[in-house]
Design a protein around this motif. Structure first.
Motif, mmCIF file in Angstrom:
data_model
loop_
_atom_site.group_PDB
_atom_site.id
_atom_site.type_symbol
_atom_site.label_atom_id
_atom_site.label_comp_id
_atom_site.label_asym_id
_atom_site.label_seq_id
_atom_site.Cartn_x
_atom_site.Cartn_y
_atom_site.Cartn_z
ATOM 1 N N ASP A 105 0.842 -1.186 0.000
ATOM 2 C CA ASP A 105 0.000 0.000 0.000
ATOM 3 C C ASP A 105 0.883 1.243 0.000
ATOM 4 N N ASP A 106 0.742 2.076 -1.020
ATOM 5 C CA ASP A 106 1.406 3.370 -1.081
ATOM 6 C C ASP A 106 2.923 3.270 -0.891
ATOM 7 N N GLY A 107 3.548 2.267 -1.507
ATOM 8 C CA GLY A 107 4.995 2.095 -1.415
ATOM 9 C C GLY A 107 5.474 1.304 -0.219
ATOM 10 N N VAL A 108 4.561 0.966 0.670
ATOM 11 C CA VAL A 108 4.902 0.192 1.864
ATOM 12 C C VAL A 108 4.571 -1.274 1.601
ATOM 13 N N ASN A 109 5.526 -2.147 1.934
ATOM 14 C CA ASN A 109 5.318 -3.587 1.782
ATOM 15 C C ASN A 109 5.344 -4.243 3.152
ATOM 16 N N MET A 110 4.251 -4.920 3.497
ATOM 17 C CA MET A 110 4.162 -5.652 4.753
ATOM 18 C C MET A 110 4.012 -7.125 4.428
ATOM 19 N N THR A 111 4.869 -7.942 5.031
ATOM 20 C CA THR A 111 4.771 -9.371 4.830
ATOM 21 C C THR A 111 4.713 -10.041 6.198
ATOM 22 N N PHE A 112 3.777 -10.965 6.342
ATOM 23 C CA PHE A 112 3.591 -11.699 7.585
ATOM 24 C C PHE A 112 3.977 -13.153 7.356
ATOM 25 N N TYR A 113 4.832 -13.668 8.222
ATOM 26 C CA TYR A 113 5.285 -15.052 8.145
ATOM 27 C C TYR A 113 4.968 -15.760 9.456
ATOM 28 N N VAL A 114 4.771 -17.073 9.369
ATOM 29 C CA VAL A 114 4.553 -17.874 10.569
ATOM 30 C C VAL A 114 5.323 -19.178 10.466
ATOM 31 N N LYS A 115 5.591 -19.730 11.610
ATOM 32 C CA LYS A 115 6.158 -21.078 11.690
ATOM 33 C C LYS A 115 5.097 -21.896 12.422
ATOM 34 N N GLU A 116 4.643 -22.968 11.765
ATOM 35 C CA GLU A 116 3.542 -23.753 12.315
ATOM 36 C C GLU A 116 3.879 -24.264 13.707
ATOM 37 N N GLY A 117 2.854 -24.282 14.534
ATOM 38 C CA GLY A 117 2.993 -24.759 15.907
ATOM 39 C C GLY A 117 2.363 -26.125 16.078
ATOM 40 N N ARG A 118 1.729 -26.316 17.241
ATOM 41 C CA ARG A 118 1.194 -27.634 17.582
ATOM 42 C C ARG A 118 0.014 -28.061 16.731
ATOM 43 N N ASP A 119 -0.708 -27.104 16.136
ATOM 44 C CA ASP A 119 -1.801 -27.432 15.218
ATOM 45 C C ASP A 119 -1.993 -26.259 14.256
#
Length: 188
Positions: A105-119
């Motif tokens: 959005d408007d030159g801003v890049n947001m990326t969300f990452y996760v590492k799977e847990g118990r479920d």
């Protein structure tokens, strides 16, 4: 002698990889060009007990999730070299994480990452990387420690037994920018 020369050459070639693998938070925690935040589990336990009605089921879930957090770290910088290093560190971590979503959005890049847990509803790590913030913070009146600041990059790392359904509530409670996007992801 020949074996030592080969080992020496391999060590030199692997040196850039070892610096990337180094924990980015430890590397820049003392750097004056970085705003560094590290919240320990005890602080989350104290926050969980403040201003919350313990009879409320939603509050109970919040307290349970907050108590399961083992680490919360944030780095914010406007230094281009550090931003580049943080970006490389995030890239090096991508193979062990799953991309949850991307917001541009408007030159801003947001990326969300996760590492799977118990479920599937839980993760052991949540990483948010925001780059390009200077497009929206340039000229803004942001002061930290008496100095006007602009921000280019933010990286947030949260580890523990984290319920994905509660992350957006936590980010809103702590006033973390980008948390509203997680709520939208949750409802899909």
């Amino acid at each position: 002698m020949k074996n030592k020369a080969i080992l020496f050459l391999m060590a030199i070639m692997l040196l850039p990889l070892t610096s990337m693998a180094q924990d980015i938070f430890a590397k820049y925690s003392e750097n004056p060009d970085v705003t560094y935040v590290s919240i320990k589990p005890k602080m989350f336990q104290m926050l969980a007990k403040m201003d919350i009605n313990s009879d409320d089921p939603e509050a109970q879930e919040y307290i349970k999730m907050v108590n399961s957090i083992t680490s919360f770290k944030v780095i914010t910088t406007d230094n281009k070299a550090i931003s580049s290093d943080v970006s490389k560190w995030v890239q090096s971590r991508k193979s062990s994480l799953e991309e949850l979503m991307v917001v541009k959005d408007d030159g801003v890049n947001m990326t969300f990452y996760v590492k799977e847990g118990r479920d599937t509803d839980h993760v052991s790590e949540f990483l948010m990387f925001v780059d390009g913030l200077s497009a929206v913070t340039k000229g803004a009146n942001i002061n930290m420690n008496g100095e006007k600041r602009e921000f280019e990059t933010v990286v947030v790392s949260l580890t523990g037994d984290i319920d994905l359904n509660q992350i957006s509530k936590l980010t809103q409670k702590m006033n973390i920018k980008g948390g509203e996007h997680l709520e939208k992801q949750e409802k899909k």
